[in-house]
Design an enzyme around this catalytic site. Structure first.
Site, PDB file in Angstrom:
ATOM      1  N   HIS A 130      17.738 -34.332  21.316  1.00 30.52           N
ATOM      2  CA  HIS A 130      16.586 -35.082  21.753  1.00 30.52           C
ATOM      3  C   HIS A 130      15.761 -33.912  22.570  1.00 30.52           C
ATOM      4  O   HIS A 130      14.912 -33.922  23.379  1.00 30.52           O
ATOM      5  CB  HIS A 130      16.604 -35.810  22.821  1.00 30.52           C
ATOM      6  CG  HIS A 130      17.132 -37.349  22.382  1.00 30.52           C
ATOM      7  ND1 HIS A 130      16.518 -37.934  21.649  1.00 30.52           N
ATOM      8  CD2 HIS A 130      18.267 -37.813  22.266  1.00 30.52           C
ATOM      9  CE1 HIS A 130      17.091 -38.930  21.092  1.00 30.52           C
ATOM     10  NE2 HIS A 130      18.345 -38.967  21.434  1.00 30.52           N
ATOM     11  N   TYR A 170      17.816 -39.234  29.195  1.00 28.19           N
ATOM     12  CA  TYR A 170      19.031 -39.769  28.226  1.00 28.19           C
ATOM     13  C   TYR A 170      20.196 -39.898  29.109  1.00 28.19           C
ATOM     14  O   TYR A 170      21.150 -40.471  29.023  1.00 28.19           O
ATOM     15  CB  TYR A 170      19.332 -38.744  27.075  1.00 28.19           C
ATOM     16  CG  TYR A 170      18.525 -39.400  25.868  1.00 28.19           C
ATOM     17  CD1 TYR A 170      18.814 -40.600  25.269  1.00 28.19           C
ATOM     18  CD2 TYR A 170      17.144 -38.899  25.901  1.00 28.19           C
ATOM     19  CE1 TYR A 170      17.978 -41.207  24.235  1.00 28.19           C
ATOM     20  CE2 TYR A 170      16.453 -39.533  24.627  1.00 28.19           C
ATOM     21  CZ  TYR A 170      16.670 -40.566  23.857  1.00 28.19           C
ATOM     22  OH  TYR A 170      16.031 -41.420  22.884  1.00 28.19           O
TER      23      TYR A 170
END
Lengths: 724, 724
Positions: free
Chosen positions: A406, A253
């Site tokens: 996440h 990410y």
């Protein structure tokens, strides 16, 4: 709120930068190649004609992909117009923007309803924001080519409402600390910089004025929408990055967020130099690039910490941006030039020119990755991630915070690599990004039921439940703690950390070392997982080895029909392919992966159960890979220790059919002593060399002096550990 | 029986050849590199000292590996002595040979008892023969360096008894047509040539005089020892090679046999030119090299027909010999030079010099592999193997004879490749060659219970039993028959063959075409499997796809616990991961393999059962890979047809996360007509283009004229098939 008139381009390209690039054309191979590549792509698109279809699809579908590719082509065509001074590109950008203007003003919300924040061109605001980050660059490039009336039309009907939709109309998306919001902030900020609109710029930097979200609300992924009430680009730099530049969601990410962070920062640097954005938070943006590059394996692929899709690497275009910007705005680190060469392209701006010139001038040096310890948390106080590197072996050890929405429930977990090949894998995510056939390319439900669960990771699962009960609210409150990290002595790279909150009443303390010793052909991993608990527990400890089983030293039953290991918390996805009991003090297991040999030796007792597991149960859509593990189950234990070594040792060639050094060099490992203060492991090699490893469990400072009597012999040393 | 005195070296090196090489030293890069590499290896071995341990181990163990490496070092040191004229190499060879002389005369049979023909240095005569093939070359190189007394000592105590042990003392090994015997023949023949011993030479060429084996006896692998009573090197050329150069055991074993075939042939060419060995059987030895190179995928890896270990490729040193000899003794095909360049080494003899000079002179051309049809059987009348190639897609279609003891029961089976990656795999063998931990590196029992069984292959299994009942005696009597093969038209590569004996009373007729058509981005496979039977049968038809399931158009149940598909004939190794029924006339299934997209479309009826299977049941030692298949089961059928297409179409990049062209281009396929004379398939694309394919089931000559009325329209064409 228009500010005073500015030159254009001024966002990423500048007039003086364009002048310099034009002068060098034809003389700098990497720059010329990058230009040529973009020119070919854009020319091909121009030949195909413009298509701005009515939005309809999820990721992977036609309308999604078309708008996504349009945004890139627009940005590229803008750059080509500036550098080549060829009006055909400006006209193409203008024509497409006008088509978007006509389309956008008619658009309702995107028809697909799955997102918590629906876009208009795309099914989620996130993708709309991607679009605006690229297209604002295109607009800047042809700003002076347009008449004022044309600019007004675009700004009034397209850019301003577009920026509003992703911000004031979608605060649940925009008003957060999250990679989604970073894209939103950058989009609003970049179009604001081009339009010279202070309100938009402020909204980008500081968030929407006066809007505060419910601090308990959650997004699609189960993450808090806005726990602390912070928002805006600066907060998005402040919060997720540690002072070392580690991004709390992990490298996959970070890579995704990198582009808006850096490209907006470059724009701010050019238009608002007084903000000194690259010096913000002690220069964390540039540090984060170095951290990200170090979070990749020997092939440049990012370690799949948390939700990370395997295969993503520093060949991604976001990393071209990162490398060029790091080189130009940082300290011209020559190792970066080598990565740039491998990437084979540069940005068509000042930074790319500098890199291309560096490569041309032959000053590139290898980008050397060493062991590195990266703190997590805004102040670097929330655990971290350590990468140990010893010759060709890399260990990724995670003792970080939850990692936002996440994050996975995997305290003190690790993965192990040899030359970019996985020895012990981290599963990564359960998703096929942008492959429409697999759940529209979005997160699959197995991401929650498997990939995030503790049992999917190389760490302890207690009593069959995930860390923090698999609850994000609880996990987000805690982080592991560094005990010590030491990479000073090249032969031993070592890290040690504690986790006290994953299971209340239980303390996990893991020490991992990559050791190069003359009795071994390659560095081996020493892994000490020490558990203390108030209660008797069942500890499950898996090894997700990659490859084919060669040999083991225990008896096991092989069921003819396969049943699952459990009912929930990820266990429902595991079949039992073999079940046995440890038959000696050391359980040995070897496998062949990527034509290389590996051996595990782990201390066990004769009550320990051993399972060969295979992933794939309760997976009707075949969303999971059929990967294997060896798992140790120790029942009814309070305090206990799992001490193990993993040796990479040798290789096999299917061409010469020769197996070299295919056996373990270890005869036995033993826990000689295990107290609150010290843990002592002996390793006896097949040649009867005995190695002693001692780790200090309490006073672990580098300066601490220790004396310990073992079997009537005194061992004296200074520092966290002893090995001889 | 000594013949008259000869010059030495004369076997592989010759005095004039050595002169030429010495003259070119330093001027021919590939030759210099090869010499340098060997010199480094040998010098390192000399530094380590000589070790000739008492034989003890199976393959993979120390004594095995040591004697194996000694034989190579001896051969190399001999060559170095000749080329560099440095006595240290001659002395090293002599010293080691004397050590072997002292050892050999004390040796009983090797202590390991598993082989049907035990060696003395190694556990099987096969490896002893390998040794003598190499060492006879070393002996030739230092022949003149030794005194007559030394030669007598070596010949009397080492070479002669060594040659006798592997031949007259082991007729079950030597007196056969088999790759084992080829090594034995070459070993005896080569030492015979050096010793100038006509008896040994004759024994090599024609077998042991007066020895005839029981024609019903079998070897370890279940192959007949000597069904026809033939023996000797010439018989070993005569029998296994078809006139096209296809070796009946398949490319993996051809590669293994290639070295003794070619190196002994080179020796015979040099010492006994009057034999014209390279012209024997119409030059089949050289043809066989071309066949072998064509039996490799885009990466140079051999197709794993029959018992073949995946990964073996033309980078194997036997292929250096093959390529160099093919170039020098053949027609100086410039494509071979490109392979030689990739191999990065050449033989240090006349042939290697010629190749290295060719490369130096820049005359290398790409080695282009085209579609090729290779007949099987000594006279080319026992079926064959066809490789269809169309752009980057390769189809391997097997309609050959049994393939000796290494054959699989897989009539009309196939595998499919894209750029060297498997789309539809052939399993290969169940063995880890030379990896001691896996059954001593030998064949695993799963090779019989799984790898050889019909259900392990991409063809029809009838009523759950393998072809010929899995019986070698029966399989060896039969072969499939070519119906037609046509590679004349670049856009359609096609082959059609019949199998009438695998299941008595049932005829299988399979037609496979790789078709490039403008409606498709890549060539696709059209596969028509037509069955005629006297009885009602159950037909199982698997697709061993490689990759991750994306999508299917039928409903299926996913059992939570896995059970096996059957009890025997390979079925006991398959788990049922999903079971459903076809829900339309076309069953569609797509998968992602190696980041490329594939779609299967197959005609089904609503009684057809569909299974997702997973390999690995009843495999307690984890000897099998956990590979997947989709299987169609059609019950209670006499005459029926499976018509299918497999489309490769697009790719995925984990770096850009973009999925290109991820969907099938086919809306429907239909069997329009199926008679004894014709089968007609229509393919309707998603754009509603309709393609018609007609194959002539009887009169398939290239000249035949056909007229066929379908739906009131007349189709007229000449040749085996029609496509438009």
């Amino acid at each position: 709120m228009k500010l005073q008139a500015q030159e254009h381009p001024n966002l990423i390209l500048t007039n003086t930068g364009v002048e310099k690039i034009r002068k060098e054309l034809g003389n700098v191979p990497l720059l010329d190649a990058s230009l040529e590549k973009i020119k070919n792509e854009v020319d091909a698109e121009i030949a195909l004609g413009i298509d701005t279809p009515i939005p309809k699809d999820y990721s992977g579908g036609y309308t999604h992909d078309r708008h996504k590719s349009n945004m890139v082509v627009l940005q590229q065509a803008g750059v080509l117009y500036q550098i080549l001074d060829d009006e055909k590109y400006a006209k193409y950008v203008k024509d497409m923007l006008m088509q978007y203007e006509a389309l956008y003003k008619t658009l309702p919300l995107h028809p697909k309803t799955r997102s918590y924040a629906r876009g208009k061109l795309f099914w989620q605001c996130l993708n709309d924001s991607n679009w605006l980050v690229y297209v604002s660059q295109a607009y800047d490039c042809i700003y002076n080519y347009l008449s004022e009336a044309e600019r007004n039309k675009l700004e009034t009907n397209l850019f301003r409402p577009f920026a509003d939709h992703i911000s004031v109309d979608s605060p649940q998306f925009y008003q957060r600390v999250h990679n989604h919001s970073t894209w939103g902030n950058a989009a609003v900020g970049m179009i604001g910089l081009v339009m010279n609109d202070q309100e938009l710029i402020d909204r980008a930097l500081y968030g929407i004025k006066g809007v505060n979200l419910d601090t308990n609300a959650k997004d699609d992924d189960g993450g808090f929408l806005n726990k602390d009430g912070k928002a805006g680009f600066l907060a998005n730099i402040e919060e997720p990055f540690s002072p070392d530049g580690y991004y709390n969601e992990g490298p996959y990410y970070q890579r995704y967020a990198m582009y808006p962070f850096l490209i907006f920062a470059e724009g701010l640097h050019n238009v608002k130099p007084e903000l000194k954005i690259f010096e913000y938070k002690d220069g964390v943006l540039l540090k984060s690039i170095n951290a990200l590059l170090n979070l990749s394996d020997a092939d440049g692929e990012f370690f799949p910490l948390n939700d990370g899709q395997k295969g993503m690497s520093y060949y991604n275009s976001a990393l071209v941006t990162a490398v060029d910007i790091s080189y130009y705005f940082g300290e011209q680190e020559q190792g970066l030039l080598t990565i740039a060469k491998e990437q084979g392209e540069v940005l068509l701006d000042d930074s790319g020119l500098a890199v291309a010139l560096g490569v041309k001038n032959g000053i590139a040096k290898p980008f050397s990755k060493k062991s590195i310890n990266l703190s997590d948390g805004p102040n670097g106080k929330q655990g971290g991630v350590a990468i140990l590197r010893n010759e060709n072996i890399e260990l990724v050890f995670k003792y970080a915070s939850q990692g936002s929405s996440h994050g996975h429930y995997d305290k003190l977990s690790y993965s192990l690599y040899e030359k970019g090949d996985e020895i012990i894998q981290d599963y990564g995510l359960a998703r096929f990004v942008n492959i429409e056939q697999k759940g529209g390319g979005n997160y699959l439900k197995e991401n929650k039921t498997w990939a995030k669960q503790t049992i999917a990771h190389n760490t302890i699962t207690q009593n069959g439940t995930s860390h923090f009960g698999g609850k994000y609210e609880i996990g987000s409150k805690h982080h592991s703690e560094l005990h010590y990290y030491d990479d000073a002595y090249p032969k031993i790279q070592i890290v040690s950390a504690l986790e006290k909150n994953a299971y209340p009443g239980t303390e996990m303390h893991r020490t991992m070392a990559l050791i190069k010793d003359e009795s071994f052909t390659k560095p081996f991993l020493l892994d000490i997982m020490k558990l203390k608990s108030n209660n008797e527990n069942q500890y499950d400890f898996p090894y997700y080895f990659m490859g084919q089983v060669l040999q083991s030293n225990f008896d096991y039953e092989s069921p003819t029909a396969l049943s699952t290991l459990g009912k929930d918390n990820g266990y429902q996805h595991l079949y039992i392919e073999g079940k046995g009991k440890a038959s000696s003090n050391n359980t040995k297991f070897s496998w062949l992966g990527n034509n290389k040999f590996y051996s595990l030796t782990v201390t066990t007792n004769n009550e320990d159960e051993l399972f060969f597991t295979r992933l794939g149960a309760n997976d009707p859509e075949f969303n999971l890979r059929r990967d294997a593990a060896l798992m140790i189950r120790r029942k009814n234990s309070k305090n206990t220790i799992f001490a193990s070594t993993i040796e990479p040792h040798g290789n096999y060639s299917p061409v010469t059919e020769s197996a070299t050094n295919s056996k373990s060099s270890i005869k036995e490992i033993k826990v000689i002593l295990d107290t609150d203060a010290y843990t002592v492991i002996s390793i006896t090699t097949i040649n009867d060399n005995i190695k002693l490893f001692i780790t200090a469990n309490t006073n672990s400072s580098k300066e601490a002096k220790h004396t310990l009597k073992i079997n009537d012999k005194n061992y004296t040393w200074t520092g966290s550990y002893y090995f001889k």
